[in-house]
Design a protein around this motif. Structure first.
Motif, PDB file in Angstrom:
ATOM      1  N   LEU A 132       0.736  -1.236  -0.017  1.00  0.00           N
ATOM      2  CA  LEU A 132      -0.050   0.070   0.040  1.00  0.00           C
ATOM      3  C   LEU A 132       0.837   1.074   0.002  1.00  0.00           C
ATOM      4  O   LEU A 132       0.295   2.306   0.087  1.00  0.00           O
ATOM      5  N   VAL A 133       2.167   1.195  -0.018  1.00  0.00           N
ATOM      6  CA  VAL A 133       2.928   2.436   0.116  1.00  0.00           C
ATOM      7  C   VAL A 133       2.682   3.179  -1.235  1.00  0.00           C
ATOM      8  O   VAL A 133       2.701   2.705  -2.327  1.00  0.00           O
ATOM      9  N   GLU A 134       2.762   4.639  -0.857  1.00  0.00           N
ATOM     10  CA  GLU A 134       2.757   5.388  -2.142  1.00  0.00           C
ATOM     11  C   GLU A 134       3.756   6.597  -2.061  1.00  0.00           C
ATOM     12  O   GLU A 134       4.363   6.980  -1.042  1.00  0.00           O
ATOM     13  N   PHE A 135       4.583   6.768  -3.209  1.00  0.00           N
ATOM     14  CA  PHE A 135       5.595   7.616  -3.295  1.00  0.00           C
ATOM     15  C   PHE A 135       5.125   8.808  -4.332  1.00  0.00           C
ATOM     16  O   PHE A 135       4.155   8.614  -5.013  1.00  0.00           O
ATOM     17  N   ASP A 136       5.865   9.894  -3.850  1.00  0.00           N
ATOM     18  CA  ASP A 136       5.344  11.361  -4.564  1.00  0.00           C
ATOM     19  C   ASP A 136       6.302  11.110  -5.884  1.00  0.00           C
ATOM     20  O   ASP A 136       7.144  10.384  -6.206  1.00  0.00           O
ATOM     21  N   ASP A 137       5.753  12.251  -6.613  1.00  0.00           N
ATOM     22  CA  ASP A 137       6.661  12.161  -7.920  1.00  0.00           C
ATOM     23  C   ASP A 137       7.806  12.815  -7.709  1.00  0.00           C
ATOM     24  O   ASP A 137       8.111  13.325  -6.829  1.00  0.00           O
ATOM     25  N   ALA A 138       8.769  12.597  -8.531  1.00  0.00           N
ATOM     26  CA  ALA A 138      10.022  13.063  -8.493  1.00  0.00           C
ATOM     27  C   ALA A 138      10.206  14.464  -8.411  1.00  0.00           C
ATOM     28  O   ALA A 138       9.103  15.212  -8.979  1.00  0.00           O
ATOM     29  N   PRO A 139      10.985  15.304  -7.863  1.00  0.00           N
ATOM     30  CA  PRO A 139      10.807  16.742  -7.694  1.00  0.00           C
ATOM     31  C   PRO A 139      11.014  17.232  -8.999  1.00  0.00           C
ATOM     32  O   PRO A 139      11.519  16.842 -10.089  1.00  0.00           O
ATOM     33  N   ARG A 140      10.214  18.488  -9.171  1.00  0.00           N
ATOM     34  CA  ARG A 140      10.227  19.210 -10.707  1.00  0.00           C
ATOM     35  C   ARG A 140      11.498  19.399 -11.171  1.00  0.00           C
ATOM     36  O   ARG A 140      12.522  19.825 -10.703  1.00  0.00           O
ATOM     37  N   GLY A 141      11.388  18.989 -12.701  1.00  0.00           N
ATOM     38  CA  GLY A 141      12.917  18.978 -13.337  1.00  0.00           C
ATOM     39  C   GLY A 141      13.760  17.733 -13.051  1.00  0.00           C
ATOM     40  O   GLY A 141      14.763  17.992 -13.894  1.00  0.00           O
ATOM     41  N   HIS A 142      13.348  16.823 -12.394  1.00  0.00           N
ATOM     42  CA  HIS A 142      14.261  15.583 -12.262  1.00  0.00           C
ATOM     43  C   HIS A 142      13.218  14.243 -12.754  1.00  0.00           C
ATOM     44  O   HIS A 142      11.841  14.285 -12.743  1.00  0.00           O
ATOM     45  N   ARG A 143      14.091  13.373 -13.182  1.00  0.00           N
ATOM     46  CA  ARG A 143      13.352  12.238 -13.601  1.00  0.00           C
ATOM     47  C   ARG A 143      13.593  11.183 -12.412  1.00  0.00           C
ATOM     48  O   ARG A 143      14.821  11.228 -12.251  1.00  0.00           O
ATOM     49  N   GLY A 144      12.545  10.795 -11.841  1.00  0.00           N
ATOM     50  CA  GLY A 144      12.780   9.800 -10.710  1.00  0.00           C
ATOM     51  C   GLY A 144      13.120   8.533 -11.044  1.00  0.00           C
ATOM     52  O   GLY A 144      13.336   8.088 -12.247  1.00  0.00           O
ATOM     53  N   TYR A 145      12.636   7.450 -10.146  1.00  0.00           N
ATOM     54  CA  TYR A 145      13.009   6.172 -10.213  1.00  0.00           C
ATOM     55  C   TYR A 145      11.891   5.583 -11.325  1.00  0.00           C
ATOM     56  O   TYR A 145      10.441   5.899 -11.151  1.00  0.00           O
ATOM     57  N   ASP A 146      12.339   4.611 -12.082  1.00  0.00           N
ATOM     58  CA  ASP A 146      11.367   3.873 -12.866  1.00  0.00           C
ATOM     59  C   ASP A 146      10.328   3.156 -12.207  1.00  0.00           C
ATOM     60  O   ASP A 146      10.534   2.307 -11.277  1.00  0.00           O
ATOM     61  N   ILE A 147       8.960   3.564 -12.612  1.00  0.00           N
ATOM     62  CA  ILE A 147       8.003   3.058 -11.601  1.00  0.00           C
ATOM     63  C   ILE A 147       7.750   1.590 -11.766  1.00  0.00           C
ATOM     64  O   ILE A 147       7.723   0.858 -10.782  1.00  0.00           O
ATOM     65  N   GLN A 148       7.798   1.141 -13.048  1.00  0.00           N
ATOM     66  CA  GLN A 148       7.675  -0.469 -12.980  1.00  0.00           C
ATOM     67  C   GLN A 148       8.912  -0.887 -12.283  1.00  0.00           C
ATOM     68  O   GLN A 148       8.514  -2.168 -11.763  1.00  0.00           O
ATOM     69  N   GLN A 149       9.951  -0.599 -12.381  1.00  0.00           N
ATOM     70  CA  GLN A 149      11.145  -1.209 -11.733  1.00  0.00           C
ATOM     71  C   GLN A 149      10.733  -1.453 -10.236  1.00  0.00           C
ATOM     72  O   GLN A 149      11.100  -2.423  -9.568  1.00  0.00           O
ATOM     73  N   VAL A 150      10.369  -0.134  -9.625  1.00  0.00           N
ATOM     74  CA  VAL A 150      10.264  -0.230  -8.087  1.00  0.00           C
ATOM     75  C   VAL A 150       9.025  -1.115  -7.870  1.00  0.00           C
ATOM     76  O   VAL A 150       9.200  -1.915  -6.855  1.00  0.00           O
TER      77      VAL A 150
END
Length: 186
Positions: A53-71
């Motif tokens: 059930l964990v939820e993560f925020d989007d990466a900070p504006r201007g940055h690409r975060g971690y690949d959602i599918q991999q996580v």
């Protein structure tokens, strides 16, 4: 499932999200990954439901975060691994079976009772599903379960006084099974 150590979890790296996608906030994912490793050694107390059930925020504006599918795939695997750690069950995988769910994995899975005051899935129905899944994995024939079958699986709520399983744990396991069956059918 692999025989993953807490250090493997701590060192796990994820690719960046594809261009045009934000991906998950890296610092939040890293902190949660540390909590999973700490849970494996008894210094934290995440449940499979917490992971699912964990939820993560989007990466900070201007940055690409971690690949959602991999996580998300990592979190699915972590749910199963934590269940094995909790039950003291580990196996040594080899070759291409390192990430495949096996009959032995299915036979070792044990779900918790639902939290006090909450209803759970009928244990008898979940047990019948596990038997069918084990047969599918053992025979890999045309009449076995598919990822869509698993996604469409629904269990009844256990009547009072009968054996029941924690819904979130069972649901997390179903997600993992569907993902594994989908990967092997490609």
């Amino acid at each position: 499932m692999t025989d993953v150590t807490p250090e493997d979890v701590r060192r796990r790296h994820f690719g960046t999200a594809p261009f045009g996608h934000h991906g998950y906030h890296p610092a939040q994912v890293d902190a949660f990954r540390t909590r999973i490793a700490d849970t494996m050694i008894g210094h934290d107390h995440l449940s499979t439901a917490d992971i699912r059930l964990v939820e993560f925020d989007d990466a900070p504006r201007g940055h690409r975060g971690y690949d959602i599918q991999q996580v998300d795939e990592f979190l699915d695997q972590a749910c199963l691994e934590l269940e094995f750690v909790r039950r003291g069950c580990h196996r040594v995988p080899t070759g291409r079976d390192r990430d495949r769910l096996t009959v032995d994995d299915v036979l070792r899975v044990q779900f918790s009772a639902p939290p006090f005051g909450l209803t759970g899935y009928a244990a008898e129905e979940v047990g019948a599903f596990l038997d069918r899944l084990a047969a599918t994995l053992a025979h890999d024939g045309p009449n076995g379960l598919t990822a869509e079958d698993v996604r469409g699986t629904a269990f009844h709520t256990a009547p009072g006084g009968t054996a029941a399983y924690h819904r979130e744990e069972v649901d997390a396991f179903l997600d993992l099974v569907a993902h594994q069956l989908e990967k092997t059918s490609r």
